[in-house]
Structures are given as C-alpha cells and as structure tokens.
Scaffold this motif. Sequence first.
Motif, PDB file in Angstrom:
ATOM      1  N   HIS A 176      -6.466   0.935  -3.183  1.00  0.00           N
ATOM      2  CA  HIS A 176      -5.876   1.899  -2.642  1.00  0.00           C
ATOM      3  C   HIS A 176      -7.075   3.042  -1.729  1.00  0.00           C
ATOM      4  O   HIS A 176      -7.493   3.764  -1.422  1.00  0.00           O
ATOM      5  N   ALA A 177      -8.651   3.088  -2.572  1.00  0.00           N
ATOM      6  CA  ALA A 177      -9.537   3.582  -2.276  1.00  0.00           C
ATOM      7  C   ALA A 177     -10.208   2.858  -1.223  1.00  0.00           C
ATOM      8  O   ALA A 177     -10.758   3.070  -0.247  1.00  0.00           O
ATOM      9  N   ARG A 178     -10.162   1.557  -1.068  1.00  0.00           N
ATOM     10  CA  ARG A 178     -10.715   0.337   0.533  1.00  0.00           C
ATOM     11  C   ARG A 178      -9.814   1.116   1.530  1.00  0.00           C
ATOM     12  O   ARG A 178     -10.004   1.349   2.243  1.00  0.00           O
TER      13      ARG A 178
ATOM     14  N   ILE B 261      -5.910   0.801  -7.875  1.00  0.00           N
ATOM     15  CA  ILE B 261      -6.644   1.670  -7.133  1.00  0.00           C
ATOM     16  C   ILE B 261      -8.070   1.028  -6.646  1.00  0.00           C
ATOM     17  O   ILE B 261      -8.469   2.215  -5.416  1.00  0.00           O
ATOM     18  N   PRO B 262      -9.146   0.492  -7.027  1.00  0.00           N
ATOM     19  CA  PRO B 262      -9.601   0.274  -6.136  1.00  0.00           C
ATOM     20  C   PRO B 262      -9.232  -0.337  -5.196  1.00  0.00           C
ATOM     21  O   PRO B 262      -9.723  -0.186  -3.265  1.00  0.00           O
TER      22      PRO B 262
ATOM     23  N   PHE C 163      -3.636  12.636  -3.511  1.00  0.00           N
ATOM     24  CA  PHE C 163      -3.984  10.969  -3.332  1.00  0.00           C
ATOM     25  C   PHE C 163      -3.455  10.803  -4.351  1.00  0.00           C
ATOM     26  O   PHE C 163      -3.066  10.813  -5.723  1.00  0.00           O
ATOM     27  N   ALA C 164      -3.267   9.236  -4.554  1.00  0.00           N
ATOM     28  CA  ALA C 164      -3.453   7.984  -5.808  1.00  0.00           C
ATOM     29  C   ALA C 164      -2.018   8.563  -6.558  1.00  0.00           C
ATOM     30  O   ALA C 164      -2.121   8.472  -7.694  1.00  0.00           O
TER      31      ALA C 164
ATOM     32  N   MET D  13      -8.119   3.748   1.893  1.00  0.00           N
ATOM     33  CA  MET D  13      -8.538   5.375   2.265  1.00  0.00           C
ATOM     34  C   MET D  13      -9.748   5.560   2.586  1.00  0.00           C
ATOM     35  O   MET D  13      -9.617   6.218   3.792  1.00  0.00           O
ATOM     36  N   GLY D  14     -10.469   4.617   2.713  1.00  0.00           N
ATOM     37  CA  GLY D  14     -11.428   4.731   3.108  1.00  0.00           C
ATOM     38  C   GLY D  14     -11.246   4.361   5.038  1.00  0.00           C
ATOM     39  O   GLY D  14     -11.866   4.846   5.809  1.00  0.00           O
TER      40      GLY D  14
END
Length: 76
Positions: free
Chosen positions: A45-47, A42-43, A70-71, A49-50
């Motif tokens: 993935h968040a990076r 998840i971290p 998302f996710a 996505m950013g």
Amino acid sequence: MAFGLGGAPATFSKVMDAVLMDLMDVEFLVYFEDIFIFSATIPEHARRMGLVFERIREANLKLGISKCTFAVPKVS
C-alpha cells in the motif's frame, strides 16, 4: 477543483485518467472524485501510494489532506 464547478467529477476523472493512465484498474481506481488505492499489505500500500503521490506531483496537482483517508481496511 473550483468550488461549485458543475463538471468537477467528470473533469477530475478525465485528469486522473491521464495522470494514472497506465496504472488504472490494476493498482488504483478513480471513482467520481476519489482515488482508491488497493493492496493486500501495508508495504505494498505504501509503495502504491508513493506511485500516486509521484504522479500527482509530476502533474503539478495537489491533494487536500483534510479530504484524504489512508490505509483503511474497507470503504463504503
């Protein structure tokens, strides 16, 4: 994309190739009218996505939130 635009998938792919050019096939995949962001955590993935959101913002494009997912662990 304008509703009913015959070449919308090709146009979208061409624009996304330019916007995400150096990140394609490593962290992202553009297929027809979708952007797939893949990652193991998840971290991460968040990076990623950013990164996509920043590139889209820099290109002065917008995402339709109602068309976003998302996710998710798997797509069909």
